[in-house]
Scaffold this motif. Structure first.
Motif, mmCIF file in Angstrom:
data_model
loop_
_atom_site.group_PDB
_atom_site.id
_atom_site.type_symbol
_atom_site.label_atom_id
_atom_site.label_comp_id
_atom_site.label_asym_id
_atom_site.label_seq_id
_atom_site.Cartn_x
_atom_site.Cartn_y
_atom_site.Cartn_z
ATOM 1 N N ARG A 26 0.944 -1.239 -0.096
ATOM 2 C CA ARG A 26 0.113 0.069 0.049
ATOM 3 C C ARG A 26 1.040 1.133 -0.410
ATOM 4 N N LEU A 27 0.262 2.476 -0.716
ATOM 5 C CA LEU A 27 1.279 3.826 -0.861
ATOM 6 C C LEU A 27 0.388 4.325 0.202
ATOM 7 N N ARG A 28 0.990 5.488 1.084
ATOM 8 C CA ARG A 28 0.310 5.905 1.721
ATOM 9 C C ARG A 28 0.772 7.271 1.948
ATOM 10 N N ARG A 29 -0.120 8.159 1.608
ATOM 11 C CA ARG A 29 0.722 9.767 2.164
ATOM 12 C C ARG A 29 -0.459 10.505 2.830
ATOM 13 N N SER A 30 0.246 11.272 3.599
ATOM 14 C CA SER A 30 -0.564 12.409 4.444
ATOM 15 C C SER A 30 -0.521 13.447 3.501
ATOM 16 N N THR A 31 -1.858 14.791 3.311
ATOM 17 C CA THR A 31 -1.937 15.600 2.297
ATOM 18 C C THR A 31 -2.738 16.545 3.594
ATOM 19 N N ALA A 32 -2.833 17.577 3.068
ATOM 20 C CA ALA A 32 -3.232 18.722 4.243
ATOM 21 C C ALA A 32 -5.228 18.761 4.125
ATOM 22 N N ALA A 33 -5.635 17.717 3.444
ATOM 23 C CA ALA A 33 -6.558 17.341 3.399
ATOM 24 C C ALA A 33 -7.027 16.206 3.785
ATOM 25 N N GLY A 34 -6.120 15.356 4.425
ATOM 26 C CA GLY A 34 -6.256 14.162 5.264
ATOM 27 C C GLY A 34 -5.829 13.407 4.824
ATOM 28 N N ASP A 35 -5.385 11.494 4.762
ATOM 29 C CA ASP A 35 -5.035 10.786 4.615
ATOM 30 C C ASP A 35 -4.844 10.230 3.289
ATOM 31 N N ILE A 36 -4.039 10.030 2.625
ATOM 32 C CA ILE A 36 -5.010 8.846 1.246
ATOM 33 C C ILE A 36 -3.963 7.595 1.498
ATOM 34 N N CYS A 132 -0.492 9.410 -9.745
ATOM 35 C CA CYS A 132 -0.249 10.804 -9.222
ATOM 36 C C CYS A 132 -0.527 12.314 -9.204
ATOM 37 N N GLN A 133 -1.981 11.734 -9.559
ATOM 38 C CA GLN A 133 -2.385 12.697 -9.512
ATOM 39 C C GLN A 133 -3.705 12.995 -8.637
ATOM 40 N N ALA A 134 -3.894 11.212 -8.515
ATOM 41 C CA ALA A 134 -5.022 10.954 -6.892
ATOM 42 C C ALA A 134 -4.027 11.258 -5.657
ATOM 43 N N LEU A 135 -2.391 11.023 -6.077
ATOM 44 C CA LEU A 135 -1.821 11.202 -5.007
ATOM 45 C C LEU A 135 -1.416 12.900 -4.537
ATOM 46 N N GLY A 136 -1.675 13.688 -5.831
ATOM 47 C CA GLY A 136 -1.658 15.072 -5.776
ATOM 48 C C GLY A 136 -0.627 15.209 -5.738
ATOM 49 N N THR A 151 7.312 11.355 3.350
ATOM 50 C CA THR A 151 6.985 12.035 2.074
ATOM 51 C C THR A 151 6.098 10.971 1.758
ATOM 52 N N ILE A 152 6.094 10.144 0.740
ATOM 53 C CA ILE A 152 5.129 8.854 0.425
ATOM 54 C C ILE A 152 5.552 7.851 1.198
ATOM 55 N N ASN A 153 4.837 6.795 1.757
ATOM 56 C CA ASN A 153 5.108 5.782 2.825
ATOM 57 C C ASN A 153 4.515 3.798 1.662
ATOM 58 N N LEU A 154 5.318 3.240 2.160
ATOM 59 C CA LEU A 154 4.978 1.769 1.289
ATOM 60 C C LEU A 154 4.657 0.914 2.948
ATOM 61 N N LEU A 155 3.635 0.772 2.811
ATOM 62 C CA LEU A 155 3.168 -0.792 3.659
ATOM 63 C C LEU A 155 3.035 -1.987 3.392
ATOM 64 N N ALA A 156 3.068 -3.070 3.972
ATOM 65 C CA ALA A 156 3.295 -4.979 3.966
ATOM 66 C C ALA A 156 1.794 -5.020 3.086
ATOM 67 N N PRO A 157 1.163 -5.654 2.226
ATOM 68 C CA PRO A 157 -0.480 -6.097 2.362
ATOM 69 C C PRO A 157 -1.328 -6.337 3.540
ATOM 70 N N ALA A 158 -1.928 -5.521 3.019
ATOM 71 C CA ALA A 158 -3.224 -5.758 4.170
ATOM 72 C C ALA A 158 -3.156 -7.350 4.588
ATOM 73 N N GLU A 159 -3.399 -7.999 3.645
ATOM 74 C CA GLU A 159 -4.073 -8.808 3.368
ATOM 75 C C GLU A 159 -2.651 -10.155 1.963
#
Length: 194
Positions: A26-36, A132-136, A151-159
């Motif tokens: 999973r790709l994860r990013r914190s933005t001013a509008a909230g987490d993605i 990239c557009q979705a991620l801002g 920056t942009i985080n990378l997390l292991a699969p949820a499943e």
DNA sequence: TTCCCGATTGTA
DNA sequence: ACAATCGGGAAC
């Protein structure tokens, strides 16, 4: 001695081995509008030995991040129009990375819909420029920086993703090394690119 | 310094 | 099917 994490183990591998293993991460990013957050469903591997790779002709200012050790971001402008995001893998001094081509929106869907000006979730990140557009991501400023919470985080699969759920094909949109089967995607996913 | 072209996308 | 749009990198 610290044991390496699942993600670190993947990012230490050559791109063509890391690329299928990044499916489901999973790709994860914190933005001013909230987490993605999005789950990766499609990747492509690029390597300095490969004529289709930006690193085939050696190190340049633009491609320098690809020669960093695994875990660095490489972002470039495609066709003068869209940004594309790669995760660098392998050893320092070897120019290789995995292009993230498509992902499934998981968290912050409304933010991504706004970023994309698009409501259909299957059309939020089903292509590298769209992702990239979705991620801002609107510049290459993160190119060369490490993945992580700032920056942009990378997390292991949820499943866990079973290996037989991953399909490999030739890559898309290239004119060299067109037969190399270095594109990988999650079987039957409605979120892969076209 | 010029010139060609691309790891894409949205529209006609 | 095709234009939009611009920076990288090779060639001159």
């Amino acid at each position: 001695m610290k044991t390496s994490t699942y993600i670190e183990e993947i990012l230490a591998k050559p791109a063509e081995l890391a690329a299928p293993l990044l499916i489901g991460c999973r790709l994860r990013r914190s933005t001013a509008a909230g987490d993605i957050e999005l789950q990766i469903v499609e990747t492509e591997a690029y390597h300095q030995s490969d004529p289709a790779s930006h690193t085939f002709r050696g190190l340049t200012k633009r491609t320098a991040p690809m020669f960093e050790p695994g875990g660095v971001l490489y972002i470039y402008l495609s066709y003068g129009v869209h940004y594309c995001m790669n995760i660098v893998t392998g050893q320092a001094g070897v120019g290789e990375a995995v292009l993230i081509r498509a992902a499934m929106p998981v968290v912050g869907v409304d933010i991504m819909q706004r970023n994309r000006n698009q409501t259909d979730i299957r059309n939020i990140a089903n292509g590298p420029g769209k992702l990239c557009q979705a991620l801002g991501i609107t510049s290459t400023e993160l190119s060369g920086s490490k993945i992580g919470p700032k920056t942009i985080n990378l997390l292991a699969p949820a499943e866990k993703i079973e290996i037989n759920q991953i399909v490999s094909t030739p890559r898309i949109g290239i004119t060299k090394a067109v037969d190399l089967p270095w594109r990988f995607y999650l079987k039957n996913s409605p979120f892969v690119s076209k």
